[in-house]
Design a protein around this motif. Structure first.
Motif, PDB file in Angstrom:
ATOM      1  N   THR A  61      44.421   4.483 -26.230  1.00  0.00           N
ATOM      2  CA  THR A  61      43.666   4.515 -27.482  1.00  0.00           C
ATOM      3  C   THR A  61      44.639   4.666 -28.629  1.00  0.00           C
ATOM      4  N   VAL A  62      44.502   3.822 -29.620  1.00  0.00           N
ATOM      5  CA  VAL A  62      45.266   3.941 -30.858  1.00  0.00           C
ATOM      6  C   VAL A  62      44.249   4.160 -31.968  1.00  0.00           C
ATOM      7  N   LYS A  63      44.417   5.257 -32.701  1.00  0.00           N
ATOM      8  CA  LYS A  63      43.385   5.689 -33.627  1.00  0.00           C
ATOM      9  C   LYS A  63      43.557   5.097 -35.022  1.00  0.00           C
ATOM     10  N   CYS A  64      42.413   4.891 -35.650  1.00  0.00           N
ATOM     11  CA  CYS A  64      42.393   4.390 -37.026  1.00  0.00           C
ATOM     12  C   CYS A  64      41.153   4.921 -37.722  1.00  0.00           C
ATOM     13  N   THR A  65      41.318   5.456 -38.907  1.00  0.00           N
ATOM     14  CA  THR A  65      40.177   5.824 -39.739  1.00  0.00           C
ATOM     15  C   THR A  65      40.323   5.114 -41.080  1.00  0.00           C
ATOM     16  N   TYR A  66      39.211   4.921 -41.736  1.00  0.00           N
ATOM     17  CA  TYR A  66      39.244   4.146 -42.967  1.00  0.00           C
ATOM     18  C   TYR A  66      38.442   4.837 -44.050  1.00  0.00           C
ATOM     19  N   SER A  67      38.733   4.447 -45.265  1.00  0.00           N
ATOM     20  CA  SER A  67      37.981   4.929 -46.421  1.00  0.00           C
ATOM     21  C   SER A  67      37.832   3.743 -47.360  1.00  0.00           C
ATOM     22  N   VAL A  68      36.695   3.091 -47.276  1.00  0.00           N
ATOM     23  CA  VAL A  68      36.416   1.963 -48.156  1.00  0.00           C
ATOM     24  C   VAL A  68      34.995   2.107 -48.661  1.00  0.00           C
ATOM     25  N   SER A  69      34.772   1.655 -49.857  1.00  0.00           N
ATOM     26  CA  SER A  69      33.410   1.633 -50.379  1.00  0.00           C
ATOM     27  C   SER A  69      32.772   0.320 -49.961  1.00  0.00           C
ATOM     28  N   GLY A  70      31.470   0.339 -49.778  1.00  0.00           N
ATOM     29  CA  GLY A  70      30.810  -0.866 -49.336  1.00  0.00           C
ATOM     30  C   GLY A  70      30.973  -1.073 -47.843  1.00  0.00           C
ATOM     31  N   ASN A  71      30.725  -2.267 -47.399  1.00  0.00           N
ATOM     32  CA  ASN A  71      30.827  -2.579 -45.980  1.00  0.00           C
ATOM     33  C   ASN A  71      32.279  -2.887 -45.619  1.00  0.00           C
ATOM     34  N   PRO A  72      32.807  -2.161 -44.662  1.00  0.00           N
ATOM     35  CA  PRO A  72      34.212  -2.388 -44.320  1.00  0.00           C
ATOM     36  C   PRO A  72      34.401  -3.573 -43.386  1.00  0.00           C
ATOM     37  N   SER A 121      35.660   5.371 -38.228  1.00  0.00           N
ATOM     38  CA  SER A 121      36.789   5.108 -37.357  1.00  0.00           C
ATOM     39  C   SER A 121      36.689   3.726 -36.757  1.00  0.00           C
ATOM     40  N   PHE A 122      37.840   3.233 -36.321  1.00  0.00           N
ATOM     41  CA  PHE A 122      37.907   1.913 -35.685  1.00  0.00           C
ATOM     42  C   PHE A 122      39.073   1.976 -34.704  1.00  0.00           C
ATOM     43  N   HIS A 123      38.898   2.736 -33.631  1.00  0.00           N
ATOM     44  CA  HIS A 123      39.967   2.973 -32.667  1.00  0.00           C
ATOM     45  C   HIS A 123      40.160   1.771 -31.752  1.00  0.00           C
ATOM     46  N   LEU A 124      41.402   1.474 -31.484  1.00  0.00           N
ATOM     47  CA  LEU A 124      41.772   0.378 -30.584  1.00  0.00           C
ATOM     48  C   LEU A 124      41.894   0.936 -29.172  1.00  0.00           C
ATOM     49  N   LYS A 125      41.367   0.183 -28.202  1.00  0.00           N
ATOM     50  CA  LYS A 125      41.379   0.671 -26.826  1.00  0.00           C
ATOM     51  C   LYS A 125      41.714  -0.451 -25.854  1.00  0.00           C
ATOM     52  N   LYS A 126      42.214  -0.007 -24.699  1.00  0.00           N
ATOM     53  CA  LYS A 126      42.436  -0.944 -23.603  1.00  0.00           C
ATOM     54  C   LYS A 126      42.289  -0.164 -22.306  1.00  0.00           C
ATOM     55  N   PRO A 127      41.546  -0.662 -21.365  1.00  0.00           N
ATOM     56  CA  PRO A 127      41.273   0.122 -20.150  1.00  0.00           C
ATOM     57  C   PRO A 127      42.512   0.392 -19.299  1.00  0.00           C
ATOM     58  N   SER A 128      43.449  -0.561 -19.287  1.00  0.00           N
ATOM     59  CA  SER A 128      44.617  -0.419 -18.421  1.00  0.00           C
ATOM     60  C   SER A 128      45.841  -0.972 -19.154  1.00  0.00           C
ATOM     61  N   ALA A 129      46.753  -0.097 -19.540  1.00  0.00           N
ATOM     62  CA  ALA A 129      47.906  -0.495 -20.353  1.00  0.00           C
ATOM     63  C   ALA A 129      48.952  -1.217 -19.514  1.00  0.00           C
ATOM     64  N   LEU A 130      49.625  -2.155 -20.163  1.00  0.00           N
ATOM     65  CA  LEU A 130      50.749  -2.877 -19.573  1.00  0.00           C
ATOM     66  C   LEU A 130      52.027  -2.529 -20.334  1.00  0.00           C
TER      67      LEU A 130
END
Lengths: 113, 114
Positions: free
Chosen positions: B20-31, B73-82
């Motif tokens: 998991t690589v984490k990301c949070t955002y702060s935007v007005s309106g629809n991101p 948040s908009f976290h990036l994920k992958k079930p099995s890392a390479l």
């Protein structure tokens, strides 16, 4: 598949010199963006063009200028170069019907000595 | 002003484990939210985007991301890392206005150990 082409890949200039970076977008892409990425930093938006007109402006210094030509290629002109201008310069392009998917070139690494 | 935050400079994970690589955002309106990956001396490669619709977005190379409006948040994920997933990952955001310039996070370096 064709990608965004940037030239040159590497450029070494001295302070106060000028530099011109070129970008050839993916065919049929109508929007070009320029980004600057300093060492260990995230890309910073400089300027963009849509259909050969400037569409947006970011943190581009007044010493820099850019344009998009009739064949949609773009050039970033940098004058009075400073040491702090040393960075990776990326060009990206997108297509009107998929405006939010930017395709990036491999960048031009500019070193100012 | 809109902003994107990636709270982790580096994420280490063993090959085969989920990442998991984490990301949070702060935007007005629809991101509009994006993930890009950057390999050394290369440009950014598009992985996936969220514009509207399902909160779970599937992208390239087996990556997916979950849009969570309540947690911004908009976290990036992958079930099995390479091991080949080791690279620099950037989250980016775009407001749903005429401005087309992406705002990037500071990047997270993913290191997958064999």
């Amino acid at each position: 598949a064709a990608g965004v082409i940037q030239s040159p890949r590497h450029l070494i200039k001295e302070k106060r010199e000028t530099a011109t970076l070129k970008c050839y977008p993916i065919p049929r892409h109508d929007t070009v963006y320029w980004y600057q990425q300093g060492p260990g930093q995230d890309p910073q938006f400089l300027i963009s063009f849509y259909e050969k007109m400037q569409s947006d402006k970011g943190s581009i210094p007044d010493r820099f200028s850019a344009q998009q030509f009739s064949d949609y290629h773009s050039e970033l002109n940098m004058s009075s170069l400073e040491l702090g201008d040393s960075a990776l310069y990326f060009c990206a392009s997108s297509f009107g019907q998929e405006p939010f998917t930017l395709h990036f070139g491999n960048g031009t690494r500019l070193t100012v000595t | 002003a809109q902003s994107v935050a990636q709270p982790e400079d580096q994420v280490n994970v063993a090959e085969g484990n989920p990442l998991t690589v984490k990301c949070t955002y702060s935007v007005s309106g629809n991101p509009y939210l994006f993930w890009y990956v950057q390999y050394p001396n290369r440009g950014l490669q598009f992985l996936l985007k969220y514009i509207t619709g399902d909160n779970l977005v599937k992208g390239s190379y087996g990556f997916e991301a979950e849009f969570n409006k309540s947690q911004t948040s908009f976290h990036l994920k992958k079930p099995s890392a390479l091991v080949s997933d080791s690279a620099l990952y950037f989250c980016a955001a775009l407001m749903d206005t005429g401005r087309r310039a992406l705002t990037f996070g500071s990047g997270t370096r993913l290191q997958v150990q064999p």
